[in-house]
Design an enzyme around this catalytic site. Structure first.
Site, mmCIF file in Angstrom:
data_model
loop_
_atom_site.group_PDB
_atom_site.id
_atom_site.type_symbol
_atom_site.label_atom_id
_atom_site.label_comp_id
_atom_site.label_asym_id
_atom_site.label_seq_id
_atom_site.Cartn_x
_atom_site.Cartn_y
_atom_site.Cartn_z
ATOM 1 N N GLY A 250 20.149 -10.772 5.369
ATOM 2 C CA GLY A 250 20.705 -11.636 4.398
ATOM 3 C C GLY A 250 20.402 -13.041 4.529
ATOM 4 C CD GLU A 284 20.311 -3.762 9.517
ATOM 5 O OE1 GLU A 284 20.676 -3.910 8.454
ATOM 6 O OE2 GLU A 284 20.826 -2.874 10.524
ATOM 7 C CB CYS A 355 11.818 -3.035 -26.613
ATOM 8 S SG CYS A 355 9.963 -2.920 -26.947
ATOM 9 C CD GLU A 356 16.295 -3.453 -22.783
ATOM 10 O OE1 GLU A 356 17.376 -3.945 -22.599
ATOM 11 O OE2 GLU A 356 15.904 -2.276 -22.724
#
Ligand SMILES: *Cc1c(COP(=O)(O)O)cnc(C)c1O
Length: 431
Positions: A250, A284, A355-356
């Site tokens: 994080g 992590e 195509c977005e």
């Protein structure tokens, strides 16, 4: 806003201008483009090493495992590089287990996270001898115990607690508040520990939490650690020992103006809170190890003025790097050839070919004037870049290159369009 002036002069982290060309360490991105075509990802191994070693430095002689969160960048050569430095792995699927094993990470340094582990995945992880599962529900705990009995291998476990801490990051990457699907609330977690302790097929090894991603201030992790220590003390009173404290990942990186602590400083801050406790620490980290190491290099195809805006259309898209499309994430963008008119700027929308409408890398970005065929480097793209890429619009995965000083190596070649249809070809009906 962003300090684009400085970036245009000096570059970004391990990506610096040398004789007017943007280089990754000592390798020119223009040179790489000629060798492998466009677009491509390039990573600096120096950047990855430094981030990892900074975590290590923070721990000093405290027992610890730095379990690289494979999902941030799954390339085998990157996992392998981290393994050589002593990393373990945090995995969330059997596919990632396979990658970690291929890269040579031993089972006793592998942790298995995620809310939805399947039977097949649990079995494979037990057979690989992983250190422990981070368990996220009562039903999962029961299932792990049943499978352990079936395969006659005891399972190490930690319960992922949901500490209800606000990580003060983007809502889509927060995970540790009670409204999120992740982890187990503290009272229920204590119950699960009681159950696990009594189960002959389960071995309680640790306590885990992971509160979110791209966290740039120290207080959320510290608060989470305080809650973990509270739970740990309560368990200890019940006679349940947790040898490992795993605080997840994080830690954030710099994308524009963020100023996260260096990993070493971050770790020292946490150790201070624990005050010399005799435990084995686990972190992590994903993004903070690989994030700043990488760039996506692409080429300007076309430019146009439209609806009062200037558009720069490039040959990479949301299929290659989806973070701007889904989080409106900011990535620095630099021209690969340094501008000879540093004070002349345009304001442009940098968009991809998909195509977005969300297929965009930057909104109203100030850049030097660009020509067709100019190369652009989209920086801070080492984490959740290639790993989140897709074949949307039948676009093949692009190559990845790992640079080390003057040397570079192709660590993933470009996928072919034949490979894209290979799984379907065999089912193609005869005419
Ligand atoms: C995603 C994730 C990580 C890595 O997070 P970063 O923000 O990339 O450091 C670590 N642990 C768990 C359980 C995760 O889901």
């Amino acid at each position: 806003m962003e300090d684009i002036q400085t970036w245009l002069r000096e570059g970004w982290q391990e990506f610096t201008y040398q004789q007017g060309e943007l280089c990754c360490e000592e390798v020119s991105l223009n040179h790489l483009a000629r060798e492998v075509g466009l677009p491509f990802y390039v990573y600096s191994s120096r950047s990855i090493r430094e981030a990892f070693l900074s975590y290590k430095e923070g721990f000093g002689d405290q027992k610890h495992i730095i379990a690289y969160a494979v999902k941030a960048n799954e390339n085998l050569s990157i996992i392998h590089l981290l393994r050589q430095l002593g990393a373990g792995a945090d995995i969330v699927s059997v596919g990632q287990l396979y990658r970690a094993q291929l890269a040579g990470i031993p089972g006793h340094k592998i942790l298995y996270s995620g809310v939805g582990k399947t039977d097949r995945e649990i079995r494979a992880a037990l057979e690989a001898g992983i250190l422990f599962f981070n368990v996220e529900s009562e039903e999962e705990l029961v299932r792990i115990s049943q499978i352990s009995e079936e395969v006659q291998i005891r399972a190490g476990i930690a319960i992922r607690i949901n500490p209800d801490v606000d990580p003060k990051t983007h809502p889509y990457i927060s995970t540790g508040m009670k409204e999120h699907k992740f982890g187990v609330e503290i009272p229920a977690a204590i119950e699960l520990y009681r159950r696990a302790e009594a189960d002959p097929w389960l071995e309680v090894r640790g306590i885990q939490c992971h509160i979110g991603s791209q966290i740039t201030e120290p207080s959320p992790h510290r608060e989470a650690l305080e809650r973990v220590l509270m739970v740990r003390a309560q368990l200890s009173e019940m006679g349940i020992e947790t040898r490992y404290i795993d605080l997840g990942g994080g830690l954030g990186i710099r994308y524009s103006e963020e100023e996260p602590p260096a990993p070493a400083e971050f770790v020292r801050g946490l150790l201070e809170i624990a005050g010399g406790l005799d435990v084995s620490w686990i972190l992590e980290p994903g993004r903070s190890i690989v994030g700043n190491s990488g760039a996506l290099v692409c080429q300007v195809l076309y430019r146009k003025e439209h609806g009062g805006k200037h558009y720069t259309i490039v040959d990479a898209g949301m299929n290659d790097l989806i973070r701007p499309a889904i989080y409106e994430a900011f990535h620095p963008i630099l021209p690969v050839c340094q501008s000879d008119q540093p004070d002349h700027r345009i304001h442009t929308e940098v968009v991809g070919p998909i195509c977005e409408s969300t297929d965009q890398f930057a909104w109203d970005r100030s850049l030097p004037p660009l020509e067709q065929k100019d190369l652009l480097a989209i920086l801070a793209a080492g984490a959740y870049g290639a790993a989140m890429s897709s074949n949307y619009n039948a676009k093949p995965f692009c190559p990845e290159i790992l640079v080390d000083g003057k040397e570079w190596r192709l660590i993933r070649r470009r996928q072919t369009i034949e490979e894209l249809v290979a799984f379907e070809r065999e089912f193609l009906a005869e005419a």
